[in-house]
Write a protein that holds these residues in place. Structure first.
Motif, short mmCIF file in Angstrom:
data_model
loop_
_atom_site.label_atom_id
_atom_site.label_comp_id
_atom_site.label_asym_id
_atom_site.label_seq_id
_atom_site.Cartn_x
_atom_site.Cartn_y
_atom_site.Cartn_z
N ARG A 69 28.73 -36.88 6.11
CA ARG A 69 28.49 -36.64 7.53
C ARG A 69 29.11 -35.36 8.09
O ARG A 69 28.72 -34.92 9.17
CB ARG A 69 28.98 -37.83 8.36
N HIS A 70 30.09 -34.76 7.38
CA HIS A 70 30.73 -33.58 7.96
C HIS A 70 31.15 -32.62 6.84
O HIS A 70 31.04 -32.94 5.64
CB HIS A 70 31.94 -33.96 8.82
N PHE A 71 31.60 -31.44 7.23
CA PHE A 71 31.89 -30.36 6.29
C PHE A 71 32.91 -30.78 5.24
O PHE A 71 32.71 -30.58 4.04
CB PHE A 71 32.40 -29.14 7.07
N GLU A 72 34.02 -31.38 5.68
CA GLU A 72 35.08 -31.74 4.74
C GLU A 72 34.61 -32.76 3.72
O GLU A 72 35.00 -32.73 2.56
CB GLU A 72 36.30 -32.29 5.50
N GLN A 73 33.73 -33.65 4.13
CA GLN A 73 33.22 -34.68 3.24
C GLN A 73 32.26 -34.10 2.20
O GLN A 73 32.23 -34.54 1.05
CB GLN A 73 32.52 -35.77 4.07
N SER A 74 31.50 -33.09 2.60
CA SER A 74 30.50 -32.52 1.69
C SER A 74 31.04 -31.37 0.85
O SER A 74 30.44 -31.01 -0.17
CB SER A 74 29.28 -32.04 2.49
N LEU A 75 32.17 -30.79 1.23
CA LEU A 75 32.70 -29.60 0.55
C LEU A 75 32.83 -29.77 -0.96
O LEU A 75 32.45 -28.87 -1.72
CB LEU A 75 34.04 -29.20 1.16
N PRO A 76 33.36 -30.90 -1.48
CA PRO A 76 33.51 -31.02 -2.94
C PRO A 76 32.18 -30.99 -3.70
O PRO A 76 32.17 -30.76 -4.92
CB PRO A 76 34.21 -32.38 -3.11
N GLU A 95 42.41 -14.11 -12.54
CA GLU A 95 43.26 -14.54 -11.42
C GLU A 95 42.44 -14.85 -10.18
O GLU A 95 42.72 -15.80 -9.46
CB GLU A 95 44.29 -13.45 -11.12
N ASN A 96 41.41 -14.06 -9.93
CA ASN A 96 40.57 -14.27 -8.76
C ASN A 96 39.89 -15.64 -8.78
O ASN A 96 39.98 -16.40 -7.83
CB ASN A 96 39.52 -13.17 -8.65
N ILE A 97 39.20 -15.94 -9.88
CA ILE A 97 38.46 -17.20 -9.88
C ILE A 97 39.41 -18.40 -9.97
O ILE A 97 39.13 -19.47 -9.43
CB ILE A 97 37.37 -17.24 -10.97
N GLY A 98 40.56 -18.21 -10.63
CA GLY A 98 41.55 -19.28 -10.67
C GLY A 98 42.10 -19.57 -9.29
O GLY A 98 42.24 -20.73 -8.88
N ARG A 102 41.57 -23.03 -7.10
CA ARG A 102 42.70 -23.81 -6.58
C ARG A 102 42.59 -24.01 -5.08
O ARG A 102 43.01 -25.05 -4.55
CB ARG A 102 44.01 -23.13 -6.95
N ALA A 103 42.00 -23.03 -4.39
CA ALA A 103 41.76 -23.19 -2.95
C ALA A 103 40.78 -24.33 -2.67
O ALA A 103 40.78 -24.89 -1.57
CB ALA A 103 41.24 -21.89 -2.35
N ARG A 104 39.96 -24.66 -3.66
CA ARG A 104 39.04 -25.79 -3.54
C ARG A 104 39.68 -27.10 -3.97
O ARG A 104 39.03 -28.14 -4.01
CB ARG A 104 37.80 -25.53 -4.42
N GLY A 105 40.96 -27.06 -4.32
CA GLY A 105 41.66 -28.28 -4.72
C GLY A 105 41.62 -28.57 -6.20
O GLY A 105 42.07 -29.65 -6.62
N ARG A 140 28.48 -11.04 -11.59
CA ARG A 140 28.70 -12.00 -12.68
C ARG A 140 29.92 -12.87 -12.40
O ARG A 140 29.93 -14.07 -12.69
CB ARG A 140 28.90 -11.26 -14.00
N LEU A 141 30.97 -12.26 -11.82
CA LEU A 141 32.19 -13.01 -11.53
C LEU A 141 31.92 -14.10 -10.49
O LEU A 141 32.53 -15.17 -10.54
CB LEU A 141 33.28 -12.07 -11.04
N ARG A 142 31.02 -13.83 -9.55
CA ARG A 142 30.65 -14.88 -8.58
C ARG A 142 30.07 -16.09 -9.30
O ARG A 142 30.37 -17.23 -8.97
CB ARG A 142 29.66 -14.32 -7.56
N PHE A 143 29.25 -15.84 -10.31
CA PHE A 143 28.69 -16.95 -11.06
C PHE A 143 29.73 -17.62 -11.95
O PHE A 143 29.66 -18.82 -12.20
CB PHE A 143 27.48 -16.49 -11.88
N ALA A 144 30.71 -16.84 -12.41
CA ALA A 144 31.81 -17.45 -13.16
C ALA A 144 32.57 -18.42 -12.28
O ALA A 144 32.95 -19.52 -12.71
CB ALA A 144 32.75 -16.37 -13.69
N LEU A 145 32.81 -18.04 -11.02
CA LEU A 145 33.48 -18.93 -10.08
C LEU A 145 32.65 -20.19 -9.85
O LEU A 145 33.19 -21.31 -9.85
CB LEU A 145 33.73 -18.20 -8.76
#
Length: 205
Positions: A69-76, A95-98, A102-105, A140-145
């Motif tokens: 129903r909301h952003f926090e619930q759908s984020l994962p 380091e960037n993608i790591g 981690r910012a995504r939990g 390519r790094l965006r897709f790696a993330l």
């Protein structure tokens, strides 16, 4: 997973980007959004990601039968990459993608990061600073993330931009593999290579 657009419209002031959009896509399917520059392709992906609200209508995202129903619930469940996704020049690719994972939990270990970089042929550049990356390598790094966080819903804005033929083939193979694994993918593009994967197409005027 499923995404349903119910009579979705978006206006900015007096300008209407799109109106009355309806569709449903489910796991293993691909929605492709096409249209001229400025037609609202990127905006629609942001609405699906719940970064923007529609002016009218609603977007329903379900995990199995559960309505998120909301952003926090759908984020994962959602990962969005676009030309707006920036990295830190002072950090290496790994380091960037790591950091962003981690910012995504998540807590990726070195092997997870190596695997994600290997998927886009960047493993040998893991310890190189972003300042040394070309625009194609950054794409390519965006897709790696996206591969590292690997949510069941992939939202891809102009995924083939800045990529040479080898990079484009790599991205398309990645998309095809994830669709076979049951991911739900929505892409904003005018590229015929990506349109070929569409289960449904929304053509914005």
């Amino acid at each position: 997973m499923s995404i349903t657009l119910n009579d979705v419209s978006k206006r900015f002031g007096t300008k209407t980007l799109f109106s009355s959009l309806d569709c449903t896509v489910s796991s293993g399917e691909c929605l492709v959004v096409t249209g001229r520059n400025g037609s609202g392709k990127s905006t629609l992906l942001k609405i699906i990601a719940r970064l923007l609200k529609p002016s009218s209508g609603r977007v329903e995202i379900r995990a199995d039968k559960t309505l998120l129903r909301h952003f926090e619930q759908s984020l994962p469940y959602i990962g969005l990459i676009s030309p707006e996704l920036a990295f830190y020049d002072q950090l290496t690719g790994g380091e960037n993608i790591g950091l962003l994972a981690r910012a995504r939990g998540l807590e990726p270990v070195r092997e997870d990061i190596s695997r994600a970089l290997r998927a886009v042929n960047l493993e040998n550049f893991s310890n190189k600073y972003l300042a040394t990356y070309s625009t194609g390598m950054i794409q390519r790094l965006r897709f790696a993330l996206l591969s590292l966080i690997d949510p069941p819903i992939w939202l891809i804005d102009e995924g083939l931009s800045n990529l040479d033929s080898d990079g484009q083939a790599m991205v398309l193979a990645l998309i095809e593999a994830r669709l076979k694994q049951g991911h739900l993918i929505a892409m904003a593009t005018n590229g015929q290579s990506e349109v070929a994967y569409a289960s449904q197409i929304i053509a914005l005027p």
